[in-house]
Scaffold this motif. Structure first.
Motif, PDB file in Angstrom:
ATOM      1  N   PHE A 277     -30.313  28.268  16.296  1.00  0.00           N
ATOM      2  CA  PHE A 277     -30.134  27.080  15.464  1.00  0.00           C
ATOM      3  C   PHE A 277     -30.685  27.335  14.070  1.00  0.00           C
ATOM      4  CE2 PHE A 277     -29.745  25.303  19.700  1.00  0.00           C
ATOM      5  CZ  PHE A 277     -28.708  24.394  19.533  1.00  0.00           C
ATOM      6  N   LYS A 278     -29.915  26.930  13.063  1.00  0.00           N
ATOM      7  CA  LYS A 278     -30.338  27.201  11.675  1.00  0.00           C
ATOM      8  C   LYS A 278     -31.443  26.276  11.221  1.00  0.00           C
ATOM      9  CE  LYS A 278     -26.899  24.377   9.197  1.00  0.00           C
ATOM     10  NZ  LYS A 278     -25.778  24.419   8.226  1.00  0.00           N
ATOM     11  N   GLY A 279     -31.726  25.235  12.002  1.00  0.00           N
ATOM     12  CA  GLY A 279     -32.809  24.346  11.625  1.00  0.00           C
ATOM     13  C   GLY A 279     -32.919  23.145  12.538  1.00  0.00           C
ATOM     14  N   LEU A 280     -33.797  22.219  12.169  1.00  0.00           N
ATOM     15  CA  LEU A 280     -34.094  21.035  12.960  1.00  0.00           C
ATOM     16  C   LEU A 280     -33.997  19.791  12.085  1.00  0.00           C
ATOM     17  CD1 LEU A 280     -37.255  22.389  14.837  1.00  0.00           C
ATOM     18  CD2 LEU A 280     -34.928  22.236  15.745  1.00  0.00           C
ATOM     19  N   ARG A 281     -33.796  18.637  12.734  1.00  0.00           N
ATOM     20  CA  ARG A 281     -33.749  17.369  11.988  1.00  0.00           C
ATOM     21  C   ARG A 281     -34.917  16.497  12.397  1.00  0.00           C
ATOM     22  NH1 ARG A 281     -30.713  12.145  12.173  1.00  0.00           N
ATOM     23  NH2 ARG A 281     -29.346  12.793  13.876  1.00  0.00           N
ATOM     24  N   ILE A 282     -35.646  15.994  11.408  1.00  0.00           N
ATOM     25  CA  ILE A 282     -36.775  15.083  11.620  1.00  0.00           C
ATOM     26  C   ILE A 282     -36.265  13.660  11.462  1.00  0.00           C
ATOM     27  CG2 ILE A 282     -39.015  14.315  10.751  1.00  0.00           C
ATOM     28  CD1 ILE A 282     -39.488  17.167   9.732  1.00  0.00           C
ATOM     29  N   ASP A 283     -36.369  12.858  12.541  1.00  0.00           N
ATOM     30  CA  ASP A 283     -35.836  11.505  12.495  1.00  0.00           C
ATOM     31  C   ASP A 283     -36.845  10.447  12.906  1.00  0.00           C
ATOM     32  OD1 ASP A 283     -33.398   9.993  11.868  1.00  0.00           O
ATOM     33  OD2 ASP A 283     -33.425   9.414  13.982  1.00  0.00           O
ATOM     34  N   SER A 284     -38.080  10.857  13.198  1.00  0.00           N
ATOM     35  CA  SER A 284     -39.127   9.887  13.510  1.00  0.00           C
ATOM     36  C   SER A 284     -40.477  10.550  13.296  1.00  0.00           C
ATOM     37  CB  SER A 284     -38.999   9.370  14.951  1.00  0.00           C
ATOM     38  OG  SER A 284     -39.181  10.416  15.881  1.00  0.00           O
ATOM     39  N   GLY A 285     -41.523   9.717  13.265  1.00  0.00           N
ATOM     40  CA  GLY A 285     -42.859  10.232  13.028  1.00  0.00           C
ATOM     41  C   GLY A 285     -43.143  10.414  11.551  1.00  0.00           C
ATOM     42  N   ASP A 286     -44.345  10.873  11.256  1.00  0.00           N
ATOM     43  CA  ASP A 286     -44.726  11.152   9.875  1.00  0.00           C
ATOM     44  C   ASP A 286     -44.020  12.428   9.416  1.00  0.00           C
ATOM     45  OD1 ASP A 286     -46.955  10.680   7.605  1.00  0.00           O
ATOM     46  OD2 ASP A 286     -46.780  12.830   8.031  1.00  0.00           O
ATOM     47  N   ASN A 287     -43.258  12.329   8.340  1.00  0.00           N
ATOM     48  CA  ASN A 287     -42.444  13.468   7.895  1.00  0.00           C
ATOM     49  C   ASN A 287     -43.268  14.715   7.649  1.00  0.00           C
ATOM     50  OD1 ASN A 287     -39.667  12.424   7.720  1.00  0.00           O
ATOM     51  ND2 ASN A 287     -40.521  11.009   6.214  1.00  0.00           N
TER      52      ASN A 287
END
Length: 399
Positions: A277-287
């Motif tokens: 995977f080329k990366g991840l997505r942050i969709d919750s929590g403290d960025n």
């Protein structure tokens, strides 16, 4: 009442990519979804009936050859067989139950074969949002020229700051015209000169086609949560990543990791997946906390996080995206998916609404469903039956 959804691809790209992966990996799976209004909004009298009529109107909405040709050109990772399925696809209003209680609270439930029902979510949310403003009278006060200017200014700020960003705002937009206005303004601004940043495109496939942009998106929590219901949350991420790899062969390589919390995802995120995977997505929590968790995980696997893309999409606005950009650029390749702040920034308060998958079973022959939920990095954003959330958290040693 005007028909709100007129185009089949007036939807987020990830609904189509997930639909494709569902047919490829879980063709007989059955699911249930439910609507949640986090603000407990009182809807106008007759809203449920008006919503039912809009959902029935979806049955006349079919994909066109123009839409298929565009997707084939811009979404080469989608296998050709999937368009044969879409050409034969028809919405069925009987799979959706809509009602309103005496106080005016809204209830929406969806049930059926996963591949059949998956395309309802975003469309119904967009309908609810726009219909609410129509029936409360706020819609008539929207000034779209002023909104264009406001959107252009947001784009200019982000581009000047070096942000790479996309429109993710279909589901809670004030109206179709509002999202169309945003995309048009952002594209015009981006093309007006050379900027440090870049407007990548929009998650809305129809608007990407209309404005000759890239449709962007990968997956939603739904994909992992359904698998968690069918097989259990401990291995849901592993099975989801494997299934995604089976269908898209390494394309669409941004993974949404927070369906059952960071800890269990991290245990499943082995070196082969981290490289795939080329990366991840942050969709919750403290960025910032989430970013450093990701950076540390990549380091532990011997991978330079600066080679990886991290997409931030957690309730962003222009200023918060710029601050994250200034911080994150030293650690990774940051990019931003911005939703409600782009497409619903009028004087009227945006609705805080979601439709989440709550139960699944592997095949229609099973006499029972398995409950599922979403365990967010933000405690207040857990979705699902509270008893199910507690049960999953106990299994995952989060209590």
């Amino acid at each position: 009442m005007k028909q709100i959804i007129k185009y089949f691809t007036d939807d987020d790209l990830y609904k189509f990519t997930m639909c494709c992966a569902v047919i490829d990996n879980f063709p007989r799976a059955q699911v249930k979804y439910t609507f949640t209004d986090r603000d407990n909004t009182i809807y106008p009298s007759g809203f449920a009936q008006a919503l039912k009529e809009q959902i029935e109107m979806l049955e006349s909405v079919t994909i066109t050859d123009e839409e298929i040709d565009f997707m084939k050109q811009r979404c080469k990772y989608i296998p050709t067989w999937f368009y044969t399925y879409l050409k034969g696809y028809r919405f069925n209003h009987k799979q959706v139950d809509v009602r309103q209680d005496e106080e005016g609270h809204l209830f929406v439930d969806i049930a059926g074969c996963w591949s059949d029902t998956i395309l309802f979510e975003v469309k119904i949310l967009a309908i609810i949002s726009e219909l609410y403003y129509i029936m409360t009278g706020a819609y008539s006060h929207f000034d779209y020229q002023a909104y264009y200017d406001k959107s252009y200014a947001k784009g200019k700020k982000l581009l000047e700051a070096g942000c790479v960003f996309s429109d993710f705002g279909t589901r809670r937009r004030a109206s179709f015209e509002a999202e169309d206005t945003v995309v048009r303004a952002m594209k015009t601004c981006c093309e007006s000169q050379t900027w440090p940043g870049r407007f990548v495109g929009t998650s809305n496939v129809y608007l990407a086609m209309k404005h000759d942009l890239l449709p962007v998106g990968t997956m939603a929590h739904e994909f992992i949560c359904a698998i968690g219901g069918m097989y259990g949350p401990q291995m849901a991420n592993h099975i989801a990543m494997n299934s995604w790899r089976n269908t898209f062969r390494g394309a669409l390589g941004t993974y949404l990791y927070d369906s059952f919390g960071w800890d269990i995802f991290s245990l499943n995120f082995s070196e082969d997946f981290a490289n795939l995977f080329k990366g991840l997505r942050i969709d919750s929590g403290d960025n910032y906390e989430q970013l450093m968790r990701i950076v540390d995980k990549y380091h532990s696997l011997g991978i330079d996080p600066k080679t990886k893309q991290i997409i931030f999409s957690n309730a962003l606005d222009t200023e918060s995206a710029i601050k994250i950009q200034q911080y994150a650029t030293d650690y990774c390749q940051p990019s931003f998916g911005i939703g409600t702040h782009f497409t619903n920034d009028f004087d009227a308060k945006p609705l805080n609404i979601v439709i989440k998958l709550i139960a699944a079973k592997i095949t229609e022959s099973w006499p029972f469903y398995n409950d599922t939920c979403k365990i967010s990095e933000d405690e207040g954003k857990h979705t699902g039956n509270p008893d199910v959330v507690r049960r999953f958290m106990k299994v995952l040693h989060l209590e």
